[in-house]
Structures are given as C-alpha cells and as structure tokens.
Scaffold this motif. Structure first.
Motif, PDB file in Angstrom:
ATOM      1  N   ILE B 499       6.333  -1.279   1.981  1.00 41.55           N
ATOM      2  CA  ILE B 499       6.936  -1.864   3.213  1.00 41.55           C
ATOM      3  C   ILE B 499       6.583  -2.053   4.864  1.00 41.55           C
ATOM      4  O   ILE B 499       7.366  -2.981   5.443  1.00 41.55           O
ATOM      5  N   GLU B 500       5.518  -2.107   4.974  1.00 44.57           N
ATOM      6  CA  GLU B 500       5.128  -2.581   6.325  1.00 44.57           C
ATOM      7  C   GLU B 500       5.176  -1.655   7.463  1.00 44.57           C
ATOM      8  O   GLU B 500       5.465  -2.462   8.171  1.00 44.57           O
ATOM      9  N   CYS B 501       5.299  -0.112   7.329  1.00 41.85           N
ATOM     10  CA  CYS B 501       6.532  -0.049   8.078  1.00 41.85           C
ATOM     11  C   CYS B 501       5.895   0.504   9.865  1.00 41.85           C
ATOM     12  O   CYS B 501       5.527   1.246  10.240  1.00 41.85           O
ATOM     13  N   ASP B 502       4.231   0.605   8.980  1.00 35.07           N
ATOM     14  CA  ASP B 502       3.166   0.978   9.934  1.00 35.07           C
ATOM     15  C   ASP B 502       3.095   2.787  10.097  1.00 35.07           C
ATOM     16  O   ASP B 502       1.935   2.958  11.022  1.00 35.07           O
ATOM     17  N   ALA B 503       4.423   3.983   9.354  1.00 36.84           N
ATOM     18  CA  ALA B 503       4.102   4.707   9.467  1.00 36.84           C
ATOM     19  C   ALA B 503       2.718   5.277   9.469  1.00 36.84           C
ATOM     20  O   ALA B 503       2.416   6.431  10.499  1.00 36.84           O
ATOM     21  N   ASP B 506       0.326   4.552  12.235  1.00 37.25           N
ATOM     22  CA  ASP B 506       0.846   5.664  13.246  1.00 37.25           C
ATOM     23  C   ASP B 506       0.019   7.019  13.401  1.00 37.25           C
ATOM     24  O   ASP B 506      -0.131   7.457  14.427  1.00 37.25           O
ATOM     25  N   ARG B 568       4.184  10.456   5.737  1.00 35.24           N
ATOM     26  CA  ARG B 568       5.286   9.482   6.326  1.00 35.24           C
ATOM     27  C   ARG B 568       5.441   8.066   5.652  1.00 35.24           C
ATOM     28  O   ARG B 568       6.494   7.396   5.808  1.00 35.24           O
ATOM     29  N   CYS B 569       4.966   7.850   4.582  1.00 36.48           N
ATOM     30  CA  CYS B 569       4.969   6.668   4.014  1.00 36.48           C
ATOM     31  C   CYS B 569       6.977   6.770   3.513  1.00 36.48           C
ATOM     32  O   CYS B 569       7.129   8.369   2.797  1.00 36.48           O
ATOM     33  N   PRO B 570       7.087   6.074   3.799  1.00 40.36           N
ATOM     34  CA  PRO B 570       9.184   6.671   3.137  1.00 40.36           C
ATOM     35  C   PRO B 570       8.605   6.435   1.603  1.00 40.36           C
ATOM     36  O   PRO B 570       9.864   6.055   0.900  1.00 40.36           O
TER      37      PRO B 570
END
Ligand SMILES: Cc1cc2nc3c(=O)[nH]c(=O)nc-3n(C[C@H](O)[C@H](O)[C@H](O)COP(=O)(O)OP(=O)(O)OC[C@H]3O[C@@H](n4cnc5c(N)ncnc54)[C@H](O)[C@@H]3O)c2cc1C
Ligand SMILES: Cc1ncc(C[n+]2csc(CCOP(=O)(O)OP(=O)(O)O)c2C)c(N)n1
Ligand code: SF4
Ligand code: SF4
Ligand code: SF4
Ligand SMILES: [Mg+2]
Lengths: 351, 602
Positions: B499-503, B506, B568-570
C-alpha cells in the motif's frame, strides 16, 4: 512492534552531511507504533530534513502532547532535548522554552486529537503569538492511541472501522490556522516525502509559527474502505496545489521555469523557498483568496496540499515580547538573578 | 527495468554471496545456523553434500567465500566461514551411519580414475552410490594427491585426511596404489565405460640460472614437500632461501623451520600488493618469523667448489600506476648467503603418458582441450578435472569439477546427452513464526571476527606433525556463528499487497529500499535511497505497485537480512524466506529405465 533493536550498522557508502553525520545519526529509538503507521513515515521525513539542513541534533528541542503521534519524538534525534507534555499542552511548554532560548530549533509533534480537541485553545494562542517553531499535526482522523474514536478532523460521512458514520463537521486545521492568522500553513501527506521534506525544511527555517498538517493514515483503526483518511482514499483525492522547494543559502539556484509559474521567497537566513504552482489560480500569499479556494475545493472532497499560505510581515514572539537575545542559560548569574533587593524594588512599583 | 524474475534460481543464489562464490556452492549460512543450534552432525552433512571434505577444507580451503562475504562489505571482516566448517567437523557426533553407501547390485558400468587426488575421489564419491564399479589408479603408495604429499601435516593432520578419504574408498572403490598409468592407450584398451583424468599438475617449475645444476642443495618446492611428507627428507640447512611468494612458498618456508632452518627468507620479485599467496598464509608465515624480502629478482646461484654459497639478485625499483607496474629499474646487485634454496615458482601440467594419436586433442600450450561445462575432452568418454584440466587451482575447485564430471560420466554411461544437464533449482520457504518472529536469529552479533587459537611459537616447532591451529573453542564459535547475516533468508516481495506506506523503506538500517518511478538500470541506480555503486550486486525491481504504478526497488548490496522490512510491513508484502539452492549431482540425473539397477534386478 518489533522486538529487536535496529542493527547498529551503516551503509558503507552512506552519504554524510556537512557535519560528517549520516542519516542514522539523526534516528531515535525503535518505533513502537503499528507497522505501516503514517506517523513513522513522517518521522523519517523529519530525520531527512534535519540531516540535510546540517542541524546539529543537540541544537533541537522536540516537544509533544499525548497520542501515537505525540510518541514519535522518541523515534528521531535521540541527541535532541525533548519534552512530552500532558495532553494538548505542548504549545505552552514550547512558548516557555522558546522564550528562554531563541537559539535552538523547536519542533512540536501533535495529533489531530491532541491539537483540535483538548489542545485547540493552546494551538490558537501559539499561532497568535507567532511562536518561532515548527508545529506538525499528524492527522489520521482518529484518536489512535485510545483505539480509534473519531477525532475532530474526521470528515462528514466517513465510516469508523466498526461501521459508525461520523455526523459532525470536521475542523480543517489548514483552513482554521489560515483564518486565525497563521504565517506559514501547509498540508502534506506521509506517503509523499518528495513534497513533505521541503515543507519541513522550509517550516524549520520560517521565522514564526509554521504549521504543517500531515495526512497520516492510521493503518490499524482508519485504513479501511469508506474511510476518508486511508492510504487509498488519500492517494485518490490528493491534489498538490503549490509545490515548495527548499533551497539552502549556499546552493546555486534558479533553474529555468516559465514566468508566472513560480515565485521565489527569501527566508531570513538567505535560503529560499521556491513556490511552484501546480494548480491554476492558487495564490499562497493572499489570505482571503486562499481561504476561498480551499473552502471551495474541500467541499468537493479534494485534498489540496502544499504550502497553502505564507507571509513574513507578522512579527514573531521574540520581537513582540522582547525576549532575551542571549539564551537564559548563557546569561551571567548576576543578570539572571538580580537578587532580593532588585525584586523588592520591582514590587515597590506595584504597591 | 523489467520486473526481476526471481524464479530464475540464480537471482536469489547470487544474494548468498558466500554460496555463490563457493565453487561447490556449499550452503554456508545453513550450516552456520545448524552450528548455532548445536546440530554439528547436520552441519557436517550439509557441507559434505557439496564439498565432500569438510574436515580437510575446514582447515586448508582456499576459501573464496570469505572475500565474498557480505559482512566484509557492510562492516568489519568476513565471517570465519572456513573455520566454522572445521567446528562442524570437530564437534560432530558419529555420522558414519549417514555416509553414502554403494549398493550390492552394480549397474554394470566400469569407470577408471587416474590419480587419487580430491578430484578423482569426488567422482568416486558420486558414482559409487549409483552402482558403478570405480577403479582409481595412483602412482604413490598412498592416496590423497597433493593433500597428502604437499600440504604439510602441521596444517592438515594425516588422521583427518585418512578419515574423509576412507569414507569414500570404503564404499568399495578398487584403489590400486603404486600403479602409475604410463599409457592412456593401454588403459583405454581395457574397455572402461568412462575414464576420468585426475592427475593434477605434477611438475614444479624450473629456474634455469647459472649454477642451477652445480649443487644438490637447490630443491623444487613441490617435490621437496613430497619427500618431506614421505619422510625421505628430514633436515635442511640453517639458512634457506625460498624463491617465489605463492602459497607453495609459504608451506616451504614453514616446513624448513621445522627441519632445522633458523634463518628463512622468502624472496619476492615484486612488492607485497603483487603477491600470489593468500593474506592469511602470509600472516601465518610471518608470525613464525619468516622474513619476506621484496623487490629481489633472482640472477644466479653462487656455487664454489660444489658448495652452494648463496644467490645474487637484482634489487628492483618499480613505477606503479593504478596498481599496475608500468616500469622497473635495477638499483644494484645484491648477494644473499644461504645453505639451501627451494624453488616455489609454480606448477605445470604434463601428460607424457597420453599418446597424441588416440583422439585426445592438445592445444598450443600442450594442454588437453577440455569442455568447461562437461569436462569431456575431444575423445568421448574421457573426462578431465581438478588441476589436470586447466592447471593448478585448489581443492574446492577440484571437488566442484569432480561433481560435474560425475554428472557427465553418469549421463555418458546411461546413453544420455552429456550437454543436456539438469538446470539448477531453487526452493523458497517462509521463516515466519509469529507476527515478528522468524525461525532464524535476525539480530546479528556486531562483534569483531574471532581469532582461531594456535599452538605457542615454541611448542609448535617440536614436531613437524603438530597442528598449529587449534580450532575455535565453544565460547568463540558461539559468537562467530551469530556474526553471519543469514543471506540465504531472502526478502521476497509481493507487489499486489503493497500500500506504499514507506514503512519498510524508512526502517531499513542500510537504506536498501526505494519506491520510485521505473527507469533504466543506470538511471535507477542514481535515484535510490543509498548510492547503488556496487555494480556487481543486483537490483530487484518489482511489478508496478497498485496505487501509483511506481516500483519497489531493492539494492541487494548491503541488505543485512534483519527482516525489519517484513516486520514493519502492515500487509506482509515482504516476507523472509529461506532459499535452498539445488545444484544437480550425478544422483539427480534421470536414469533410463532399461539400464537402471532395479530394472535389471527384476
Ligand atoms: C604446496 C601446496 C600447497 C597447497 N595448499 C593448498 C591449500 O591449502 N588449500 C587448497 O585448497 N589447495 C592447496 N593446494 C592445491 C591443491 O592441493 C590442488 O589444487 C589439489 O590437490 C588438486 O587436486 P587434484 O585431485 O586435481 O590433483 P592432485 O591432488 O594433484 O592429485 C593427483 C594425483 O594423481 C597422481 N598421479 C599423477 N599422475 C599419475 C599417473 N600417471 N598415474 C597414476 N597416478 C598419477 C598423483 O600422484 C596424485 O596423487 C596446494 C598445492 C600445493 C602444491
Ligand atoms: C487529559 C487527557 N484526556 C484524555 C486522554 C486520553 N487520550 C490519550 S491519547 C488521546 C487522543 C490522541 O489522539 P491524537 O492526538 O489524534 O493522536 P493519535 O494517537 O491519533 O496519533 C486521548 C483522548 C489523556 N491521555 N489525557
Ligand atoms: S554473512 Fe553469512 S550468509 Fe552472508 S555472505 Fe557472510 S557468511 Fe554468507
Ligand atoms: S532485511 Fe529488509 S530492512 Fe533489513 S537490511 Fe534487508 S532490506 Fe533492509
Ligand atoms: S511496508 Fe509493506 S506496504 Fe508499506 S511500502 Fe513497504 S512493502 Fe509496501
Ligand atoms: Mg489522531
């Protein structure tokens, strides 16, 4: 939440800034937020901004209230000073700290709950005093920390995870802050660092109160279908209106661009912000036009982002309140504490 | 760039730098984890499957894996991969019941191997379990090749060599010692179904300078080491000069010290950066007070009245640009006194026993024409491997050749095309155990590389057979195993879930990940989170992401396989999966039904 610490290892060719530091030197502790939380991406943008501005980490004060968002100062700049205040009271503490030492960089991180409900009055007065600080609202439309109740920024009609529909009109922090007299009001999105990082850089350099409302999806309580603060919804209705590039003083500037499309504004330290109009008809230097535009497009459900309003004529707290130019910590003891006799004289005046 | 085809087994294989660099593709991180878990026997067997001689190689492998190790690239020194192999051998429980065995029923095919070095032994190791009758001819009265005759016992004890060789020979190999093959033609006439030439590179190079043949105190390195190994020589003069500075020179100088020399100089023509010896072999020699003398070009042997007095050298000066010698000049001539000289300037192949009219073609350098994939020469059914194929290499290459030659021999004997070899395979399996738990320890130990303890400098010279290295202690290897970055636990990406949250981007400690617009590789490399300047390391490029059409790019260069991206990936778009590379061996090749032993028996 990860159980392990981030390994102590740096890319062997990791770029260093002018201070010889890598981005990793601007990190804090391991985040305990939910995996995928927008707040973590904002933390990364803050790290990137301080690193690229060559700010010494110990010259920064990071402050917050209560909330998942307010936990994040623990995750950046572990060498900075920090205060985690009570719910919604960060602006008062920021005002005190600011008055005591004008030489430091002040960054406050708050949430939509912390700023628009319990702390709304505090926010208004920090803005009115034009405190010299960067104030970031990590806006997810819910009280994340207390398990996802609607916050004051929840849009009309948006659905909670369990299905409740929000029937109260939202407070839009950008519109509210422009209306209340803000001097630097911006909106960004945690999922667009290319836009967010220059906004943070410019906000840190702005002399006065810089507010950035950053849409920051809550993956756990507000990232479902029919939520207007999800990743998918934000991406779909997201419209950059004004792009702000931050240009450091030493950088050779002025790339070619069409006349009328961009304007450059000089900041007090010789750096520039170049404002590029992405949308026709938007003027970030005209308060009432900006408000009209925002109200119109927000009503259509569009999420307008960028540096929405900017001016530099309003004096900041230091000049209005004539605060000490020398940090109180640097004043010699005699000036800082003039003694009981002097106090008695002052009191005499009020008898 | 096109989306990366991670189904191609080579993609993830290359990520495992050590395994990719190992000629036999030993599953290094897998055995290191087994050691960490106290599964020494399992660790030994994982090794044995690829490299056949874990106890030997755990001591003397040339270890191409270590310079390749990711740990050396990211921070500090490589993992002590080689010495951990020895740990598997040293600490293993009895594994004799797990060793391969040969079936009673033979498949009716006879294979002759010439030379009982590691190459031939590997061929036998792979073919015996398939029912072949393997005969090995060896000119000496002991098997082992250079491992026996040249690698000194203070580096490789005889019992270690015997044990691992016997594991193969005891399957029922027909080992004919003291049997030198003097005519290939005659051997071929004996009607073997295939012949494997594993005779090594047996000839030491000469140095024909004035005085060379006026004394008997000038020795050819590999012949001299062989005489020492067979106890025909047990002393040498006090002052010894070793000519050459390769690994053979290092064994010659250290052997001299154990036979009575006390002033040993290794004479190098060039500066240190141009030495052929491995850095660790140089260190071991210098630790024993061997003097390494640079920039001395041999000129003449000084012999008076039949007595060697010393040697004269030209003292050289070199102009070096960008690591290359562009010019040289002689400064002066120097005389260095000595009692003995050992020549260690290289080895050559020699095939006087192969007739040139039997269909085996030789090239301009008088070397047989051998195919790089099949190891077959121009005469079908005759294969070469180890040092005999393309000149001196090392044990692990000889083993790798042996495996591949065995595949060819098997296919040849079964009437299959030797060029149609099975491709390599790759199996991936998730290591997820819980939300943030994996079946490997993803937090690596940041400690420095452990040093292997050695016998004291006084003690070690008492007897030439005293093994200098003692091997890691339990305390040491428990740290060393955790230094490994688990490069075989791959970051596997599922683009539709992102979902391209960048977690992930980062959190990555070494900035391996970037979400960006696609482009050509050269351009992409400039737009990543950290400079992707190591062109030897691959970029992973995903399918377009669903929200924005951008792509996830991973620079494999400095990933420490910490799994934080996956933690960290949801949406679990990243997963940590163990890659198991399958390098087909002889036993994996399809056997035509009509010649299989079962069929024959039935
Ligand atoms: C001094 C020295 C030190 C070395 N140290 C290392 C090291 O530490 N690590 C490493 O990996 N490698 C080392 N090597 C290299 C390594 O030993 C060889 O690469 C390896 O042994 C090659 O194996 P092979 O099976 O091809 O041949 P070899 O080991 O050379 O075996 C060939 C065998 O064939 C026999 N033979 C030859 N001709 C005939 C014939 N006509 N009939 C019958 N038998 C014959 C020979 O007697 C010998 O036993 C070293 C080499 C030398 C010289
Ligand atoms: C005085 C007080 N009232 C109520 C709370 C309970 N509380 C904790 S966090 C929070 C809201 C946080 O929402 P927001 O600022 O949006 O942060 P988020 O977790 O969404 O990032 C509330 C109401 C409190 N901690 N203190
Ligand atoms: S860190 Fe471990 S797995 Fe990675 S290359 Fe080194 S030894 Fe191999
Ligand atoms: S495993 Fe993931 S987070 Fe860890 S180094 Fe590799 S890419 Fe980065
Ligand atoms: S953490 Fe997962 S969802 Fe977020 S950007 Fe990375 S892969 Fe995509
Ligand atoms: Mg909130």
């Amino acid at each position: 939440m990860s159980f392990m610490r981030k390994p102590d290892v740096v890319h062997s060719r990791a770029p260093k800034n002018d201070l010889g530091l890598t981005r990793r030197d601007y990190e804090g502790g391991m985040s305990t937020l939910c995996a995928g939380c927008g707040h973590d991406a904002i933390t990364a943008a803050i790290i990137e901004s301080f690193w690229s501005l060559n700010v010494e980490p110990h010259r920064v004060v990071k402050m917050s209230g209560i909330g998942c968002s307010s936990k994040t100062p623990a995750y950046f700049l572990s060498d900075a000073h920090g205060i985690n205040s009570v719910h919604g009271r960060m602006p008062s503490i920021a005002a005190g700290a600011n008055a005591a030492n004008r030489d430091l960089h002040y960054i406050g991180v708050s949430g939509d709950g912390d700023s628009l409900s319990i702390g709304y009055g505090q926010l208004a007065h920090a803005l009115r005093r034009n405190l010299n600080m960067l104030y970031i609202i990590e806006n997810n439309g819910v009280y994340g920390l207390t398990k996802g109740q609607f916050s004051a920024s929840a849009d009309l009609g948006t659905k909670a995870k369990k299905g409740d529909i929000n029937e109260q009109p939202p407070i839009d922090p950008v519109i509210a802050c422009i209306a209340m007299g803000g001097t630097f009001v911006a909106r960004g999105f945690s999922g667009d660092k290319a836009q967010l990082v220059p906004l943070i850089q410019a906000g840190l350099k702005h002399k006065g109160f810089a507010l950035i409302d950053v849409l920051s999806p809550c993956v756990t309580f507000n990232d479902h279908e029919d939520s207007t603060k999800s990743y998918a919804h934000t991406r779909q209705f997201y419209h950059p209106a004004i792009h702000a590039d931050f240009i450091a003083p030493a950088e050779p500037i002025r790339a070619a661009y069409e006349k009328g499309e961009a304007m450059e504004v000089e900041l007090f330290d010789g750096s520039f912000i170049r404002l590029r109009k992405v949308r026709e008809g938007y003027d970030p230097t005209d308060r009432s036009k900006a408000l009209t535009y925002l109200n119109e497009y927000m009503a259509k459900g569009e999420i307008i982002t960028g540096l929405m309003y900017w001016e530099k004529s309003t004096p900041d707290l230091h000049s209005i309140a004539r605060t000490s130019e020398t940090p109180l910590s640097k004043l010699d003891y005699g000036r800082l504490s003039p003694g009981a006799g002097k106090l008695a004289k002052i009191q005499e005046r009020y008898r | 760039m096109e989306p990366t085809d991670t189904k191609n087994p080579d993609y993830f294989h290359k990520v495992v730098d050590c395994q990719w660099a190992c000629p036999a593709h030993t599953d290094v991180p897998q055995y290191i984890r087994m050691i960490a878990q106290g599964r020494f026997g399992d660790a030994y067997m994982v090794n044995r499957e690829s490299n056949v001689f874990p106890g030997i190689l755990g001591r003397v492998c040339d270890r191409p894996c270590e310079p390749a190790c990711r740990r050396g690239r990211v921070d500090d020194k490589p993992v002590a991969i080689c010495r951990l192999k020895r740990v598997a051998a040293d600490f293993r429980e009895d594994i004799s019941h797990r060793l391969p065995t040969a079936p009673e029923e033979k498949n009716g095919k006879r294979v002759a191997c010439i030379g009982a070095g590691c190459a031939s032994l590997t061929v036998a190791n792979d073919l015996m379990p398939l029912g072949y009758e393997v005969t090995i001819f060896e000119r000496f009265d002991k098997a082992g090749g250079l491992m026996r005759t040249n690698i000194p016992s203070f580096r490789l004890p005889e019992n270690v060599l015997d044990e691992e060789m016997n594991a193969i020979v005891d399957m029922g190999v027909d080992l004919r010692l003291n049997h030198e093959v003097t005519s290939m033609k005659a051997l071929l006439d004996e009607g073997y179904d295939a012949v494997f030439v594993g005779t090594g590179a047996p000839r030491g190079k000469e140095l024909n300078l004035p005085g060379r043949h006026d004394t008997d105190r000038i020795h050819i390195g590999i012949d001299w080491l062989e005489s020492v190994a067979f106890k025909h020589v047990d002393q040498i003069g006090e002052r010894v000069l070793i000519i050459g500075v390769g690994n053979t020179a290092m064994d010659c100088c250290r052997t001299s010290l154990r036979l009575g020399a006390n002033d040993v100089k290794v004479m190098a023509r060039k500066p240190r950066d141009f030495f052929k010896a491995s850095e660790w072999e140089l260190e071991d020699a210098e630790e024993e007070n061997v003097e390494i003398v640079i920039n001395h070009f041999p000129k003449a042997f000084v012999v008076e009245d039949g007595q060697l007095k010393g040697m004269t050298f030209d003292l050289m000066e070199y102009d070096i640009e960008d690591g290359r010698i562009v010019d040289s000049h002689v400064v002066k001539e120097v005389f260095v006194p000595c009692d003995d000289v050992v020549l260690a300037i290289g080895q050559e192949n020699a095939f006087p026993w192969i007739e040139r009219d039997i269909g085996i073609e030789f090239n301009d350098w008088d070397m047989p024409e051998v195919d790089r994939t099949t190891f077959q020469c121009s005469r079908p059914g005759v294969f070469f491997g180890g040092d005999s194929a393309w000149g001196p290499e090392n044990i692990i290459w000889a083993v790798a050749h042996g495996h591949e030659a065995a595949v060819s021999i098997h296919r040849h004997c079964m009437g299959e095309d030797i060029n149609e070899r099975l491709p390599r395979g790759m199996n991936l399996q998730s290591t997820k155990m819980g939300l943030h738990e994996w079946s490997f320890s993803n937090a690596f130990d940041g400690s420095e590389r452990r040093l292997v303890p050695q016998v004291g400098l006084q003690e070690r010279f008492k007897n030439i057979d005293i093994e200098v290295e003692l091997g890691f202690t339990m305390e040491q290897f428990t740290v060393e195993v955790e230094r490994c970055l688990n490069c075989d636990i791959q970051t596997v990406f599922a683009a539709p879930k992102c979902i391209e949250c960048d977690a992930c981007i980062d959190v990555c400690p070494t900035h391996c990940l970037t979400i960006t617009h696609n482009g050509e590789e050269a351009d992409l490399r400039t737009r990543l989170s950290a400079p992707a300047e190591n062109l030897e390391q691959q970029l992973f490029v995903s399918e377009p992401l669903i929200h924005t059409g951008r792509v996830m790019v991973k620079d494999e260069d400095q990933c420490v396989h910490c799994g934080l991206c996956a933690e960290r990936c949801p949406t679990a778009a990243w997963d940590m999966q163990k890659s198991l590379v399958h390098v087909p061996k002889a036993e994996d090749q399809p056997t035509p039904a009509d010649v299989s032993p079962e069929r024959k028996a039935g």
